[in-house]
Write a protein that holds these residues in place. Structure first.
Motif, PDB file in Angstrom:
ATOM      1  N   VAL A  86       0.855  -1.175   0.000  1.00  0.00           N
ATOM      2  CA  VAL A  86       0.000   0.000   0.000  1.00  0.00           C
ATOM      3  C   VAL A  86       0.894   1.229   0.000  1.00  0.00           C
ATOM      4  N   GLU A  87       0.428   2.282  -0.653  1.00  0.00           N
ATOM      5  CA  GLU A  87       1.178   3.538  -0.684  1.00  0.00           C
ATOM      6  C   GLU A  87       0.486   4.531   0.243  1.00  0.00           C
ATOM      7  N   TYR A  88       1.235   5.052   1.198  1.00  0.00           N
ATOM      8  CA  TYR A  88       0.731   6.053   2.131  1.00  0.00           C
ATOM      9  C   TYR A  88       1.620   7.279   2.063  1.00  0.00           C
ATOM     10  N   GLU A  89       1.011   8.430   2.237  1.00  0.00           N
ATOM     11  CA  GLU A  89       1.817   9.637   2.374  1.00  0.00           C
ATOM     12  C   GLU A  89       2.238   9.713   3.839  1.00  0.00           C
ATOM     13  N   GLU A  90       3.539   9.647   4.060  1.00  0.00           N
ATOM     14  CA  GLU A  90       4.069   9.632   5.420  1.00  0.00           C
ATOM     15  C   GLU A  90       4.720  10.958   5.763  1.00  0.00           C
ATOM     16  N   GLY A  91       4.651  11.264   7.037  1.00  0.00           N
ATOM     17  CA  GLY A  91       5.358  12.392   7.605  1.00  0.00           C
ATOM     18  C   GLY A  91       6.088  11.875   8.826  1.00  0.00           C
ATOM     19  N   CYS A  92       6.820  12.741   9.492  1.00  0.00           N
ATOM     20  CA  CYS A  92       7.604  12.300  10.649  1.00  0.00           C
ATOM     21  C   CYS A  92       7.845  13.490  11.557  1.00  0.00           C
ATOM     22  N   LEU A  93       7.688  13.276  12.854  1.00  0.00           N
ATOM     23  CA  LEU A  93       7.913  14.360  13.812  1.00  0.00           C
ATOM     24  C   LEU A  93       9.363  14.830  13.795  1.00  0.00           C
ATOM     25  N   SER A  94      10.277  13.980  13.351  1.00  0.00           N
ATOM     26  CA  SER A  94      11.693  14.357  13.266  1.00  0.00           C
ATOM     27  C   SER A  94      12.051  15.023  11.942  1.00  0.00           C
ATOM     28  N   LEU A  95      11.096  15.057  11.030  1.00  0.00           N
ATOM     29  CA  LEU A  95      11.276  15.739   9.740  1.00  0.00           C
ATOM     30  C   LEU A  95      10.072  16.672   9.531  1.00  0.00           C
ATOM     31  N   PRO A  96       9.952  17.703  10.374  1.00  0.00           N
ATOM     32  CA  PRO A  96       8.759  18.548  10.318  1.00  0.00           C
ATOM     33  C   PRO A  96       8.589  19.211   8.955  1.00  0.00           C
ATOM     34  N   GLY A  97       7.343  19.175   8.468  1.00  0.00           N
ATOM     35  CA  GLY A  97       7.028  19.809   7.194  1.00  0.00           C
ATOM     36  C   GLY A  97       7.323  18.966   5.978  1.00  0.00           C
ATOM     37  N   ILE A  98       7.854  17.760   6.155  1.00  0.00           N
ATOM     38  CA  ILE A  98       8.192  16.878   5.039  1.00  0.00           C
ATOM     39  C   ILE A  98       7.172  15.750   4.980  1.00  0.00           C
ATOM     40  N   TRP A  99       6.569  15.583   3.819  1.00  0.00           N
ATOM     41  CA  TRP A  99       5.606  14.510   3.566  1.00  0.00           C
ATOM     42  C   TRP A  99       5.936  13.897   2.215  1.00  0.00           C
ATOM     43  N   ASP A 100       5.873  12.570   2.127  1.00  0.00           N
ATOM     44  CA  ASP A 100       6.099  11.926   0.837  1.00  0.00           C
ATOM     45  C   ASP A 100       5.474  10.540   0.852  1.00  0.00           C
ATOM     46  N   LYS A 101       5.223  10.027  -0.338  1.00  0.00           N
ATOM     47  CA  LYS A 101       4.596   8.713  -0.476  1.00  0.00           C
ATOM     48  C   LYS A 101       5.636   7.609  -0.354  1.00  0.00           C
ATOM     49  N   VAL A 102       5.292   6.607   0.476  1.00  0.00           N
ATOM     50  CA  VAL A 102       6.156   5.452   0.699  1.00  0.00           C
ATOM     51  C   VAL A 102       5.303   4.199   0.493  1.00  0.00           C
ATOM     52  N   VAL A 103       5.862   3.212  -0.176  1.00  0.00           N
ATOM     53  CA  VAL A 103       5.176   1.942  -0.396  1.00  0.00           C
ATOM     54  C   VAL A 103       5.693   0.935   0.632  1.00  0.00           C
ATOM     55  N   ARG A 104       4.737   0.303   1.330  1.00  0.00           N
ATOM     56  CA  ARG A 104       5.077  -0.695   2.352  1.00  0.00           C
ATOM     57  C   ARG A 104       4.062  -1.835   2.285  1.00  0.00           C
ATOM     58  N   PRO A 105       4.382  -2.993   2.900  1.00  0.00           N
ATOM     59  CA  PRO A 105       3.388  -4.054   3.000  1.00  0.00           C
ATOM     60  C   PRO A 105       2.119  -3.535   3.699  1.00  0.00           C
ATOM     61  N   SER A 106       0.960  -3.967   3.219  1.00  0.00           N
ATOM     62  CA  SER A 106      -0.305  -3.470   3.768  1.00  0.00           C
ATOM     63  C   SER A 106      -0.667  -4.108   5.109  1.00  0.00           C
ATOM     64  N   GLU A 107      -0.066  -5.265   5.412  1.00  0.00           N
ATOM     65  CA  GLU A 107      -0.320  -5.934   6.688  1.00  0.00           C
ATOM     66  C   GLU A 107       0.994  -6.488   7.237  1.00  0.00           C
ATOM     67  N   VAL A 108       1.118  -6.426   8.558  1.00  0.00           N
ATOM     68  CA  VAL A 108       2.275  -7.022   9.226  1.00  0.00           C
ATOM     69  C   VAL A 108       1.814  -7.649  10.543  1.00  0.00           C
ATOM     70  N   THR A 109       2.578  -8.612  10.996  1.00  0.00           N
ATOM     71  CA  THR A 109       2.405  -9.138  12.344  1.00  0.00           C
ATOM     72  C   THR A 109       3.674  -8.772  13.096  1.00  0.00           C
ATOM     73  N   VAL A 110       3.488  -8.214  14.276  1.00  0.00           N
ATOM     74  CA  VAL A 110       4.628  -7.781  15.078  1.00  0.00           C
ATOM     75  C   VAL A 110       4.624  -8.548  16.401  1.00  0.00           C
ATOM     76  N   ARG A 111       5.806  -8.972  16.807  1.00  0.00           N
ATOM     77  CA  ARG A 111       5.998  -9.608  18.113  1.00  0.00           C
ATOM     78  C   ARG A 111       6.781  -8.611  18.951  1.00  0.00           C
ATOM     79  N   ALA A 112       6.299  -8.353  20.159  1.00  0.00           N
ATOM     80  CA  ALA A 112       6.931  -7.361  21.016  1.00  0.00           C
ATOM     81  C   ALA A 112       6.729  -7.750  22.476  1.00  0.00           C
ATOM     82  N   GLN A 113       7.256  -6.889  23.328  1.00  0.00           N
ATOM     83  CA  GLN A 113       7.037  -7.051  24.761  1.00  0.00           C
ATOM     84  C   GLN A 113       6.281  -5.825  25.258  1.00  0.00           C
ATOM     85  N   ASP A 114       5.543  -6.025  26.347  1.00  0.00           N
ATOM     86  CA  ASP A 114       4.882  -4.896  26.980  1.00  0.00           C
ATOM     87  C   ASP A 114       5.848  -4.294  28.010  1.00  0.00           C
TER      88      ASP A 114
END
Length: 178
Positions: A86-114
């Motif tokens: 899927v293509e989403y227009e992404e921004g980032c708090l560390s790159l203020p004012g910058i937005w651009d389209k990035v293609v990434r997998p539309s679904e992921v499964t993540v394993r993490a700890q709480d």
């Protein structure tokens, strides 16, 4: 007002592969709470620890409209990705004012700890999947513009440089007035 100062690109901490969290204590819980407060105040939908100067594998995310579904991931690892992208227009708090389209997998499964160190898995789709991938990239020293073509990345870096110059000029003007 944000609880923690947000690190702005190209600060070197944003290019570091972060260390795994090994101590699950009140200090970690407080950092996660401060990150969430900072993320909500910015406002943003995700924040990784290196974005607030801590090179550890910790992220906070909330993509809900109501901002009441905080997801905190410690030591997250993507265990599976969809072939569909899927293509989403992404921004980032560390790159203020910058937005651009990035293609990434539309679904992921993540394993993490709480925050107590307990393992869990979460299947993510849509904006949540994009946000999880974006924030995990930060933990590996990758910012979203690293996914862009050289030409687009250079354009965005020029835009960021202009924003920094404007912010510096405004700060100098504000200081001169006081």
């Amino acid at each position: 007002m944000a609880k923690l100062p947000i690190v702005i690109y190209p600060n070197p901490v944003l290019a570091v592969k972060c260390d795994p969290v090994t101590v699950f204590d009140d200090k970690l819980a407080q950092l996660a709470a401060d990150m969430a407060e900072t993320m909500y105040a910015a406002p943003g939908v995700g924040l990784a620890a290196p974005q607030v100067g801590h090179p550890i594998r910790l992220i906070t995310i909330d993509v809900s409209e109501e901002k009441d579904q905080l997801l905190t991931l410690v030591n997250p690892v993507i265990t599976s990705k969809s072939e569909e992208e899927v293509e989403y227009e992404e921004g980032c708090l560390s790159l203020p004012g910058i937005w651009d389209k990035v293609v990434r997998p539309s679904e992921v499964t993540v394993r993490a700890q709480d925050l107590k160190g307990n393992f869990f898995e979460r299947h993510c789709e849509g904006l949540l999947a994009v946000c999880v991938q974006h924030e995990i990239d930060h933990l590996d020293g990758i910012v979203f513009i690293d996914h862009l073509s050289r030409l687009k990345k250079e354009r965005d870096q020029k835009k960021l440089h202009k924003l920094k110059l404007a912010a510096k000029k405004k700060a100098e003007e504000d200081a001169a007035r006081s």
